[in-house]
Design a protein around this motif. Structure first.
Motif, mmCIF file in Angstrom:
data_model
loop_
_atom_site.group_PDB
_atom_site.id
_atom_site.type_symbol
_atom_site.label_atom_id
_atom_site.label_comp_id
_atom_site.label_asym_id
_atom_site.label_seq_id
_atom_site.Cartn_x
_atom_site.Cartn_y
_atom_site.Cartn_z
ATOM 1 N N LEU C 75 6.375 10.638 8.041
ATOM 2 C CA LEU C 75 5.673 9.888 7.008
ATOM 3 C C LEU C 75 4.897 10.805 6.063
ATOM 4 O O LEU C 75 5.047 10.728 4.849
ATOM 5 C CB LEU C 75 4.699 8.890 7.646
ATOM 6 N N ALA C 76 4.048 11.653 6.655
ATOM 7 C CA ALA C 76 3.057 12.351 5.840
ATOM 8 C C ALA C 76 3.408 13.810 5.579
ATOM 9 O O ALA C 76 2.662 14.515 4.889
ATOM 10 C CB ALA C 76 1.686 12.252 6.524
ATOM 11 N N VAL C 81 8.180 10.659 3.798
ATOM 12 C CA VAL C 81 8.353 9.361 3.150
ATOM 13 C C VAL C 81 7.314 9.136 2.057
ATOM 14 O O VAL C 81 7.657 8.727 0.939
ATOM 15 C CB VAL C 81 8.272 8.235 4.205
ATOM 16 N N PHE C 82 6.050 9.404 2.372
ATOM 17 C CA PHE C 82 4.997 9.145 1.377
ATOM 18 C C PHE C 82 5.235 9.982 0.112
ATOM 19 O O PHE C 82 4.869 9.581 -1.001
ATOM 20 C CB PHE C 82 3.619 9.465 1.941
ATOM 21 N N ALA C 83 5.838 11.152 0.294
ATOM 22 C CA ALA C 83 6.039 12.047 -0.858
ATOM 23 C C ALA C 83 7.262 11.678 -1.694
ATOM 24 O O ALA C 83 7.333 12.021 -2.881
ATOM 25 C CB ALA C 83 6.170 13.495 -0.369
ATOM 26 N N HIS C 84 8.215 10.966 -1.075
ATOM 27 C CA HIS C 84 9.491 10.798 -1.778
ATOM 28 C C HIS C 84 9.993 9.369 -1.953
ATOM 29 O O HIS C 84 10.910 9.136 -2.732
ATOM 30 C CB HIS C 84 10.576 11.638 -1.075
ATOM 31 N N ALA C 85 9.436 8.428 -1.209
ATOM 32 C CA ALA C 85 9.919 7.045 -1.370
ATOM 33 C C ALA C 85 9.235 6.387 -2.567
ATOM 34 O O ALA C 85 8.218 6.869 -3.070
ATOM 35 C CB ALA C 85 9.647 6.257 -0.098
ATOM 36 N N THR C 103 -2.509 3.054 13.546
ATOM 37 C CA THR C 103 -3.538 2.473 12.686
ATOM 38 C C THR C 103 -3.917 3.439 11.577
ATOM 39 O O THR C 103 -4.054 3.057 10.397
ATOM 40 C CB THR C 103 -4.773 2.119 13.538
ATOM 41 N N GLU C 104 -4.067 4.687 11.961
ATOM 42 C CA GLU C 104 -4.434 5.711 10.976
ATOM 43 C C GLU C 104 -3.316 5.889 9.931
ATOM 44 O O GLU C 104 -3.598 5.960 8.727
ATOM 45 C CB GLU C 104 -4.668 7.010 11.755
ATOM 46 N N LEU C 105 -2.081 5.918 10.389
ATOM 47 C CA LEU C 105 -0.962 6.092 9.447
ATOM 48 C C LEU C 105 -0.806 4.882 8.534
ATOM 49 O O LEU C 105 -0.435 5.016 7.365
ATOM 50 C CB LEU C 105 0.340 6.355 10.224
ATOM 51 N N ALA C 106 -1.116 3.711 9.077
ATOM 52 C CA ALA C 106 -1.039 2.499 8.243
ATOM 53 C C ALA C 106 -2.048 2.572 7.108
ATOM 54 O O ALA C 106 -1.773 2.145 5.979
ATOM 55 C CB ALA C 106 -1.271 1.256 9.105
ATOM 56 N N GLU C 107 -3.230 3.132 7.415
ATOM 57 C CA GLU C 107 -4.233 3.291 6.349
ATOM 58 C C GLU C 107 -3.765 4.302 5.299
ATOM 59 O O GLU C 107 -3.921 4.068 4.098
ATOM 60 C CB GLU C 107 -5.573 3.740 6.952
ATOM 61 N N ALA C 111 -3.095 3.596 1.342
ATOM 62 C CA ALA C 111 -3.707 4.444 0.315
ATOM 63 C C ALA C 111 -2.645 5.051 -0.603
ATOM 64 O O ALA C 111 -2.878 5.263 -1.803
ATOM 65 C CB ALA C 111 -4.534 5.544 0.980
ATOM 66 N N ALA C 112 -1.466 5.321 -0.042
ATOM 67 C CA ALA C 112 -0.393 5.936 -0.835
ATOM 68 C C ALA C 112 0.492 4.885 -1.489
ATOM 69 O O ALA C 112 1.502 5.217 -2.120
ATOM 70 C CB ALA C 112 0.453 6.836 0.072
#
Lengths: 294, 294, 294, 294
Positions: C75-76, C81-85, C103-107, C111-112
């Motif tokens: 993801l991070a 994913v956060f960088a390219h989706a 939970t942390e990744l969902a936040e 945010a992203a």
């Protein structure tokens, strides 16, 4: 001169009977295997061919046999103490047995005109040899007073802890603590070894603080060497864990650690370590951790 | 005159810093709550308004703070030791923290030009006040030698147990044994009470045999009175049970009793006994057995 | 046509991606070992050489990787994913990981500009192959609704159990129950064998009453044969026991049996059974009882 | 017409005797509290004022009483079956008792010219009412065949598991599994509640996968409502945990989880929950976690 009939001259009873001779008692000993009376005879005591003969003229009867059924047979059997000793004789049972059996036998003793003390000991073979046993005594205060010279001849810490059964109850608690402390030490030792800590240094500093205990002092040698000559055998401690857990169950007392340690002791017996010293609980932790003989 | 920067002047660190003054060290203390430096100043030491000020001119830095993140912040934080102490300074961390964090911080220390010893202590508030702590030291032999005068000023049993991390590993083992021995004693006490045995007599005779331990000696008063003023708090021992169980898991060591005792410690915290002495594990056994406050 | 970027095409992810193709999705799969994308391509999907390429044009991203750090990287990470989706993309994480990490990744996802569902599954390789997985979903109700067609293509029992993290929490509870039920069955099997009871008959009648369970139905074959081909491996269940015990500790929940079973699972791993099916807990009971291979 | 003497017409025995009447047997029932025979009489059976009268003309004797001493009294007592039934009578003991007592009584039966089957049941009050019991039968194959019509009248899953004692051994294993599965579910439920997960949804999805079990299906209602009407009482399951743990100890089988669950069951009894359904183990987990009634 006070005559003591002493039933059971094994690893514990043998040296104890010898100390009574040294203390000036007239000791008449009986053991199922007659040859075990020989050291007593050499020390100045007498051997007897039957329980009846050992107790017939005794002022005090002392018993040191393995388990509840043995004590029951010695006391209430056809050839036993109740059938052959003089009414009023003081009976001291040094054996470690079930508290409820002790209580029941004490009632039978009273009904038959005898006085009974339960007086299990702690300290092992070394304690017996050095007359340094801890003795936890249950029974009437006047009987405890009457038995005091006998206790002083074989023990160092002698405490009257309550009425009949209380001695066995305290012994049961003793075995619970000892087994748990050994298991805790075994887990700590395995942990320290896995991290490559110098075990001798670690045990030195652990022994100096709140983790210090008689178990650590007396059993660290076995744990360092990985050899477990008895000492107090796993198979006997297994019997004792049965006693304390059954008694706790009866009383509605919950022993989470006591029950678990009883299982680990049962495991040691099941895998064939029953004849080793109880510090061999270490081997169980090593097996669980895939670290046998490390 | 050797200058010691002392970070953390609480229940443990305060008296320790005082002993260093008495032993002739120039002690500059820092505590987040500045008022806690007052006793040190009165004893002849000096207070500092920041970690930077406490360590800038120090030959040795001593640390005594609660947990892994605190040590990390003191050492590696912006205002911390690595940023403000002289290169080559010897850092003694008395805190009880995770062995893996200690190892990691020791590497950071080396990379930054410092020398680190992990030196957790056992003996509690009384040990700190009486300069009678047991100290289990991990790190290089020459650093241990250099720190010896500091250790001798605050401790009684001081042992170098191995490289960095070893001190924390031994401390973790210490906490495992202590918690398990307390729990075993608590189960025994509840068992004895349920059978109406006189507890004071029973504990006397138990203490004289193989069931004897520092835990029995030091905690029997709490167990007899049913009052559990800290001492060492449940909530801190809960933290430590987390450390030893995590470290055991990492190393593939199985701790059946250690894991169970950790749950019972967690239960004590969960029901609100976190501020009591760890001997309050007795209250948990009583609750399980429906015998609260007996 | 909805495009799904599917990250992780292993034993579980591979068949799941295949079912999505059959259900009419345009699936672009990525796996670290590129060869594992081959079955997907043969089934009508597409392979991508990087996460970036797999997710760039996706409407939905699905993830099925082993552990918390893997999900975090997918993801991070820089190539993640956060960088390219595309902003707004719905991300479904089928992996079983720590609830607090989810939970942390969902936040972070929010945010992203992304929407995240935690959707761990139960049912194993067979469930994945037969599109019969149980799926426990945490996240927003509207995201659950949007993901429904994906879930229906791979699962049989699909339940929205709460906000982000709830899916992982339920999965943790699932693993706690499964491990404990296996251990209980293993103890019962060893007990029955020791008494010479015909095990097949016994398991038949046990399965028909209150002792019946999915574990008994699905694992009795292994227990009867003494062979434990995975299935779900001890080493993965060990990871999961760590998750549930840590999460319980965080929440102040006491798991006496859960903690003990975690130790027994750790023991299975330590002695070298990590690659066997979790029903190999039976071997641990046999070892403790000195009855290996009976 | 086959005559059955039925001893013990309580919650279980009453409905079972009724089903035998419906199936065409001539049933003569006896209960210590005579009023409990009334429903049997209304259903077409007969009441008897003593065991002797109930069994004198019986072809088959059925027994359903609470515990080992009760069965012993019914069979071997002065007024009992061995003294008053016809030689050769087939005796079916549906009670759940100690396997070793069953074995001993079976020998006595043979010596006295009777044939005995141990046939404990699982399925509870509902199973008895609906003739849907699981029956685990120990004894000779020809006796099992002869008793088959009786079993078919009251049971659904009927399995001959081995010689005398085997039935009780399987029942003991049944109780071990059931108690452990309940405890595991209780820990999971407390964990899920602590994290605020919707419990009803969670139990739905858990029930659909490998965590599914008869315990989950039948006990989730109690766990959701927090009410624990019996059902099968804690105090009876406590007796049964004693049976299985003692029998395992005798056979050298180590039950780590079984022993721990027995302690938790004992705790439930000790705190006063003995009259509740065994699913009230949940209350124990909640107490340990400081979450009563959440």
């Amino acid at each position: 001169m006070t005559t003591v009939g002493f039933i059971g001259l094994g690893i514990m009873g043998g040296p104890m009977a010898g100390h009574l001779v040294k203390a000036g008692f007239d000791v008449v000993g009986y053991n199922r295997t007659a040859a075990k009376a020989q050291p007593l005879v050499e020390a100045g005591g007498r051997g007897a061919p039957s329980i009846a003969d050992a107790v017939r003229d005794a002022d005090i009867v002392a018993i040191m046999v393995p388990d509840s059924p043995d004590v029951r047979a010695v006391l209430a059997g056809e050839d036993g103490v109740f059938a052959h000793a003089k009414p009023g004789t003081l009976v001291i049972d040094f054996s470690s047995i079930r508290p409820d059996v002790t209580t029941e036998l004490a009632e039978q003793a009273r009904a038959a005109g005898f006085r009974l003390l339960d007086a299990p000991v702690s300290g092992g073979e070394a304690g017996a040899k050095n007359a340094a046993l801890s003795i936890m005594v249950g029974g009437a205060a006047e009987d405890f007073a009457a038995a005091r010279p006998v206790f002083d001849a074989v023990g160092k810490t002698v405490v009257h802890v309550g009425p009949n059964g209380a001695g066995q109850t305290v012994k049961a608690a003793n075995q619970l603590i000892v087994a748990s402390n050994i298991q805790a030490l075994a887990e700590a030792v395995t942990f320290l070894r896995a991290y490559g800590v110098d075990l001798e240094s670690a045990l030195e500093v652990l022994g100096g603080g709140l983790a210090g205990s008689a178990v650590l002092n007396q059993k660290k040698g076995n744990m360092l060497s990985g050899e477990f000559p008895p000492g107090f055998r796993i198979e006997l401690h297994h019997k004792d864990m049965g006693i304390v857990n059954s008694a706790a169950r009866e009383a509605g007392v919950v022993l989470p650690v006591g029950a678990l340690v009883a299982q680990l002791m049962a495991s040691a017996l099941a895998v064939g370590d029953g004849g080793l010293d109880h510090s061999a609980l270490l081997r169980g932790v090593e097996r669980l951790s895939g670290r046998e003989g490390t």
